[in-house]
Design a protein around this motif. Sequence first.
Motif, short mmCIF file in Angstrom:
data_model
loop_
_atom_site.label_atom_id
_atom_site.label_comp_id
_atom_site.label_asym_id
_atom_site.label_seq_id
_atom_site.Cartn_x
_atom_site.Cartn_y
_atom_site.Cartn_z
N LYS A 72 0.85 -1.19 0.00
CA LYS A 72 0.00 0.00 0.00
C LYS A 72 0.88 1.23 0.00
O LYS A 72 1.90 1.28 0.68
CB LYS A 72 -0.92 0.00 1.23
CG LYS A 72 -1.94 1.12 1.26
CD LYS A 72 -2.87 0.96 2.46
CE LYS A 72 -3.95 2.03 2.49
NZ LYS A 72 -4.85 1.86 3.66
N PHE A 73 0.50 2.25 -0.77
CA PHE A 73 1.24 3.51 -0.79
C PHE A 73 0.25 4.66 -0.90
O PHE A 73 -0.86 4.52 -1.41
CB PHE A 73 2.23 3.54 -1.95
CG PHE A 73 1.61 3.67 -3.33
CD1 PHE A 73 1.71 4.84 -4.05
CD2 PHE A 73 0.94 2.59 -3.90
CE1 PHE A 73 1.14 4.96 -5.31
CE2 PHE A 73 0.38 2.69 -5.17
CZ PHE A 73 0.48 3.89 -5.88
N GLN B 145 -3.75 10.11 -2.01
CA GLN B 145 -3.79 9.48 -3.32
C GLN B 145 -2.82 8.31 -3.35
O GLN B 145 -1.63 8.46 -3.15
CB GLN B 145 -3.43 10.48 -4.41
CG GLN B 145 -4.46 11.56 -4.64
CD GLN B 145 -5.73 11.01 -5.27
OE1 GLN B 145 -5.67 10.25 -6.23
NE2 GLN B 145 -6.87 11.38 -4.73
N GLY B 146 -3.33 7.12 -3.61
CA GLY B 146 -2.50 5.92 -3.65
C GLY B 146 -3.37 4.71 -3.89
O GLY B 146 -4.48 4.82 -4.41
N HIS C 118 7.58 3.25 -8.86
CA HIS C 118 8.20 4.03 -9.94
C HIS C 118 7.11 4.56 -10.86
O HIS C 118 6.19 3.83 -11.26
CB HIS C 118 9.17 3.15 -10.73
CG HIS C 118 9.81 3.85 -11.89
ND1 HIS C 118 10.56 4.99 -11.76
CD2 HIS C 118 9.78 3.57 -13.22
CE1 HIS C 118 10.99 5.38 -12.94
NE2 HIS C 118 10.52 4.54 -13.85
N ASN C 119 7.21 5.85 -11.20
CA ASN C 119 6.32 6.45 -12.18
C ASN C 119 4.84 6.23 -11.81
O ASN C 119 4.04 5.81 -12.64
CB ASN C 119 6.61 5.90 -13.58
CG ASN C 119 5.97 6.74 -14.67
OD1 ASN C 119 5.72 7.92 -14.49
ND2 ASN C 119 5.70 6.11 -15.81
N LYS C 120 4.52 6.52 -10.55
CA LYS C 120 3.14 6.42 -10.03
C LYS C 120 2.60 5.00 -10.02
O LYS C 120 1.39 4.78 -9.90
CB LYS C 120 2.19 7.32 -10.83
CG LYS C 120 2.58 8.78 -10.85
CD LYS C 120 1.51 9.63 -11.51
CE LYS C 120 1.90 11.11 -11.47
NZ LYS C 120 0.80 11.98 -11.95
N GLN D 210 -1.34 1.39 -10.98
CA GLN D 210 -0.93 2.76 -11.24
C GLN D 210 -2.03 3.71 -10.78
O GLN D 210 -3.22 3.45 -10.98
CB GLN D 210 -0.64 2.99 -12.72
CG GLN D 210 -0.08 4.38 -13.03
CD GLN D 210 0.25 4.55 -14.50
OE1 GLN D 210 -0.64 4.58 -15.35
NE2 GLN D 210 1.53 4.69 -14.81
N VAL D 211 -1.62 4.83 -10.15
CA VAL D 211 -2.56 5.84 -9.67
C VAL D 211 -2.18 7.17 -10.32
O VAL D 211 -1.16 7.78 -9.97
CB VAL D 211 -2.52 5.97 -8.13
CG1 VAL D 211 -3.48 7.04 -7.66
CG2 VAL D 211 -2.85 4.63 -7.48
#
Length: 311
Positions: free
Chosen positions: A132-133, A139-140, A161-163, A178-179
Amino acid sequence: CLRPVSTYPSDIANLVTWLRADSGLTFDIPTKQVSAWANQVGTDSTNLEQATKTKQPLRYGYDGANDKARIEFNGTSNYMTSEGDSPIGENFTMFFVVQNNTYNFYEGKYFSYVDGNTLLEFGSKNGLFTGKFSDANGQGAELSLTGALTGSYNIAMVKLHNKTLYLEYNNNLSDSVQVSGYDHNTTYDQTGFTIGYKTSAPSTNYFKGNLQEIIIYNTALDNGKIAEVKSYLNTKYKIYAKDLSFDSDTRSNYLVSANVPKRYQIRWSGAGVNESYTPTKTASTTTRGDIVNMVFYVYATTQFTDDSYIN
């Protein structure tokens, strides 16, 4: 006898944390309780500590993967914290050698960083390897890998990396999320991190299981470098079966002899990246103890991808 030396984590740039159950521990011999776990590279800020005896995990010098040292977390009170701020910037790659014994309704954390809404969590949720980020605005995303093995030792990899968050488990499970709204300038270096628990979270966030190695790079490694670190870990801990495959730029027959542990399996591939030649298989197979000695012909080969068992 040819035994090439594999790449070590410290051979790859941007290594900031390397924690090993077989090195750098301060523990009480009679009780096995661990009060400190020293980072093998980088600054002292990523050394781990736990002064409260009832919260200290236990160190065993055996019975982990490949009968190597392990740090046992009890799932109810054990965890360790970094001595200083986390060294992680915008992009990172982490590896864990872990045995997870946390099942349904538990969210045992191998690694946790919390600074308001900015957070990283990697561990087990309902028995699945989960990451989880989130940035400061929340936003994640959260991502779990179905099929992760509870109760077995595994090599887990996470990369941001790169969202996009990438998860890998052993050599056969992977996924990503990806977010688009995630702030890619977010860093994770404003406070410390914990191993074995998410600070101030419910008791279901304690990790139950064993950790043997934690490796963190302050960069998003490419696939080649990730493969090198995983190869180092799997060579050391013998966790998953590895393909014994061949590359070639020649078309002559070679006689190859390899000593391979019994639990490793041989899978055959064509002789060349874009070619479809089928190797001529085994000439003879003999067994002695834990070693299967295989002598076989292949149509064409120049090197093994697994460099640990070449004779």
